[in-house]
Design an enzyme around this catalytic site. Structure first.
Site, short mmCIF file in Angstrom:
data_model
loop_
_atom_site.label_atom_id
_atom_site.label_comp_id
_atom_site.label_asym_id
_atom_site.label_seq_id
_atom_site.Cartn_x
_atom_site.Cartn_y
_atom_site.Cartn_z
N GLU A 238 10.85 -0.31 0.60
CA GLU A 238 10.86 -1.72 0.20
C GLU A 238 10.55 -1.73 -1.29
OE1 GLU A 238 8.72 -4.32 3.01
OE2 GLU A 238 8.45 -2.50 4.16
N CYS A 272 6.96 -9.07 -5.21
CA CYS A 272 8.30 -8.49 -5.24
C CYS A 272 9.35 -9.60 -5.17
CB CYS A 272 8.48 -7.50 -4.09
SG CYS A 272 8.13 -8.19 -2.47
P1 NAD Z 1 4.67 2.11 -7.88
O1 NAD Z 1 6.02 2.49 -7.43
O2 NAD Z 1 4.19 2.53 -9.21
O3 NAD Z 1 3.56 2.63 -6.84
C1 NAD Z 1 3.63 2.34 -5.46
C2 NAD Z 1 2.80 3.36 -4.70
O4 NAD Z 1 3.39 4.67 -4.85
C3 NAD Z 1 1.36 3.51 -5.17
O5 NAD Z 1 0.53 3.75 -4.06
C4 NAD Z 1 1.43 4.76 -6.07
O6 NAD Z 1 0.18 5.41 -6.20
C5 NAD Z 1 2.40 5.61 -5.28
N1 NAD Z 1 3.10 6.66 -6.04
C6 NAD Z 1 3.25 6.78 -7.37
N2 NAD Z 1 4.02 7.87 -7.65
C7 NAD Z 1 4.36 8.42 -6.47
C8 NAD Z 1 5.15 9.54 -6.09
N3 NAD Z 1 5.76 10.31 -7.01
N4 NAD Z 1 5.33 9.80 -4.79
C9 NAD Z 1 4.75 9.02 -3.84
N5 NAD Z 1 3.98 7.95 -4.13
C10 NAD Z 1 3.79 7.65 -5.43
O7 NAD Z 1 4.62 0.52 -7.73
P2 NAD Z 1 3.45 -0.48 -8.17
O8 NAD Z 1 3.46 -0.61 -9.66
O9 NAD Z 1 2.20 -0.08 -7.47
O10 NAD Z 1 3.97 -1.86 -7.49
C11 NAD Z 1 4.87 -2.72 -8.09
C12 NAD Z 1 6.27 -2.53 -7.55
O11 NAD Z 1 6.29 -2.67 -6.13
C13 NAD Z 1 7.24 -3.59 -8.06
O12 NAD Z 1 8.46 -2.98 -8.40
C14 NAD Z 1 7.42 -4.51 -6.86
O13 NAD Z 1 8.61 -5.26 -6.87
C15 NAD Z 1 7.37 -3.54 -5.76
N6 NAD Z 1 7.07 -4.22 -4.49
C16 NAD Z 1 8.07 -4.34 -3.55
C17 NAD Z 1 7.82 -5.02 -2.37
C18 NAD Z 1 8.85 -5.16 -1.30
O14 NAD Z 1 8.49 -5.46 -0.18
N7 NAD Z 1 10.13 -4.98 -1.59
C19 NAD Z 1 6.57 -5.60 -2.15
C20 NAD Z 1 5.59 -5.47 -3.15
C21 NAD Z 1 5.86 -4.77 -4.31
#
Ligand code: NAD
Length: 467
Positions: A238, A272
């Site tokens: 997501e 999001c």
């Molecule tokens: P991010 O992608 O930086 O991090 C998300 C998670 O992934 C965190 O727990 C992070 O520690 C972890 N992570 C980081 N690098 C990783 C790797 N290489 N492998 C596995 N895990 C890793 O996102 P963010 O800045 O925490 O959140 C914001 C983003 O999330 C925005 O783009 C937003 O649109 C999206 N989002 C989407 C939804 C949805 O349902 N579509 C909902 C909420 C947020």
């Protein structure tokens, strides 16, 4: 939009990292910096717990209902901690906890349906559903608890166990939630692990994990898909959005302005499915800008624990820097700030709620996901132009159409390339609906019965009717 992560706390025997209150910019606590080599034991325990958990659906239903009650009982502690580390107003934290409990109750009562295959052959074929095994859940910092619940409620209801990794920016409320849930669930059915990268990457590629369910940015989603390919675990992603709100010629600006404003600025724009671009008919553009700017200038911005606050800080320093850079770039590209456009003086990660006009369509605040309190309002001349622009990014999470003639609005909504389109609303989600972005916004389907089946595999029993 991956963000760099919190600092290690020096001088601790067990490694910990700092957790910052975004309303002050100061460290207020710390969380264990678990290392990737600890995952083997965690996943092994999740695997052993799976055998008991999968065996008794009725016990699962009871345990998940008790878990929902426990979450509500711990609501005050969870809400304060969530606000402290995430920044959102306390009322929004309470709403997030209510949604967490509601998800547990919804999935507690949802069971997969056994179906018979009837194709005229003299056989009895039946489709049953089996859980997958230990599931890894990786979630972001904007709605730590409810996004975790969107993963553990269906996964556990389906008979899987889970290892849950919150964002290092918001580990504490999830840790507390994990201990609250542990009072209702058998040991090791749900384990929360906290730590900085490469913990998530290693969890996504762990050979004992059978499903990786991830919510976060598009670049990290790609990395997770690559990591999960190592074990060929199933993936649900997501990802980000850049939702457009298209206002029609008959829209009554005064009537919708509050709803539209909050569709963009709730949780400080860190949603999001926030409205991230507004397209207004050229004739109404100035009126729309004025209505939104007036709200942006007067909304109460402050610490989430202050009861008067409606809009909190941005969650973390790297995200604040990104917002600032995106707004600066837009102004350099020729945009004008009808409200805000700058950081707020003083401590904490506060950015003035910002309405931008005269923004060139290629500016990053339009073409990319800003994920913060900055909203561009763009004029259009023909509806085709507006729909093309709304559909003109790599994202496809949600979209909305605003107007008085609901039939016409629905015709336009039907042309939006996204997973959910609203009329005169945005981001109102039912627990019973599928949640599935198109294009770069997602892979797989979450929500409702689809979320449950996404955590199951079909198993077919085939026998002759008589021998
Ligand atoms: P991010 O992608 O930086 O991090 C998300 C998670 O992934 C965190 O727990 C992070 O520690 C972890 N992570 C980081 N690098 C990783 C790797 N290489 N492998 C596995 N895990 C890793 O996102 P963010 O800045 O925490 O959140 C914001 C983003 O999330 C925005 O783009 C937003 O649109 C999206 N989002 C989407 C939804 C949805 O349902 N579509 C909902 C909420 C947020």
């Amino acid at each position: 939009m991956p963000t760099s992560e919190p600092d290690r706390v020096p001088g601790r025997r067990t490694a910990h990292f700092a957790v910052v209150d975004p309303a002050t910019g100061e460290t207020f606590d710390e969380a264990p910096d678990q290392q990737p080599d600890e995952l083997d034991a965690v996943v092994d325990r999740a695997h052993r717990a799976w055998h008991g958990w999968r065996a008794d659906p009725a016990a699962r239903t009871t345990a998940l209902r008790v878990a929902a009650d426990a979450v509500e009982t711990a609501g005050d502690d969870l809400a304060r901690l969530l606000t402290r580390e995430q920044g959102k107003p306390l009322a929004e934290s309470y709403a997030e906890i209510a949604r967490t409990a509601a998800r547990l109750r919804y999935f507690a009562d949802l069971a997969p349906r056994t179906r018979r295959i009837t194709d005229g052959r003299p056989v009895h074929s039946e489709i049953r559903w089996r859980p997958l095994g230990p599931v890894a859940a990786i979630v972001p910092w904007n709605f730590p608890l409810q996004l975790a619940a969107a993963k553990f409620a269906p996964a556990l209801a389906a008979g899987n166990t889970m290892v849950l990794k919150p964002s290092p920016f918001t580990p504490l409320a999830t840790q507390l939630l994990g201990s609250v849930l542990a009072t209702a669930l058998p040991e090791d059915v749900l384990t929360v692990v906290t730590g900085r990268e490469p913990l998530g990457a290693r969890l996504a590629s762990h050979p004992g994990i059978r499903h990786v369910t991830f919510t976060g940015s598009v670049p990290t989603g790609r990395a997770v898909a690559e990591a999960a390919a190592a074990s060929l675990a199933q993936i649900t992603l997501e990802l980000g959005g850049n939702d457009a709100a298209v206002l029609l010629h008959d829209v009554e600006v005064d009537r919708i302005a509050d709803r539209l404003f909050w569709a963009a600025f709730r949780n400080c724009g860190q949603v999001c499915m926030a409205v991230k671009r507004v397209y207004a008919p050229a004739r109404l553009h100035a009126e729309v800008v004025e209505a939104l700017a007036q709200r942006a200038k007067t909304v109460a911005v402050g610490a989430g624990l202050d009861p008067d606050t409606r809009l909190g800080p941005v969650n973390n320093a790297p995200q604040l820097a990104r917002i600032e850079q995106v707004a600066k770039q837009a102004l350099a590209d020729g945009a004008r700030a009808a409200a805000g456009g700058h950081r707020l003086d003083g401590p904490g990660y506060f950015f003035a709620p910002t309405i931008l006009t005269d923004v060139p369509p290629g500016s990053p605040v339009v073409a990319e996901e800003q994920f913060g309190p900055v909203l561009p309002v763009l004029p259009y001349r023909s509806l085709d132009e507006a729909v093309d622009a709304a559909n003109g990014t790599g994202f496809g999470l949600g979209g909305s159409v605003w107007g008085t003639d609901l039939d016409q609005a629905e015709v336009v909504a039907d042309r939006l390339e996204c997973g959910t389109a609203w009329i005169n609303h945005h981001a109102e989600l039912s627990l019973a609906q599928p949640f599935a972005g198109v294009k770069n916004s997602g892979v797989g389907v979450a929500g409702g019965p689809w979320g449950l089946y996404g955590n199951l595999r079909p198993f077919v029993v085939h026998r002759p009717q008589e021998e």
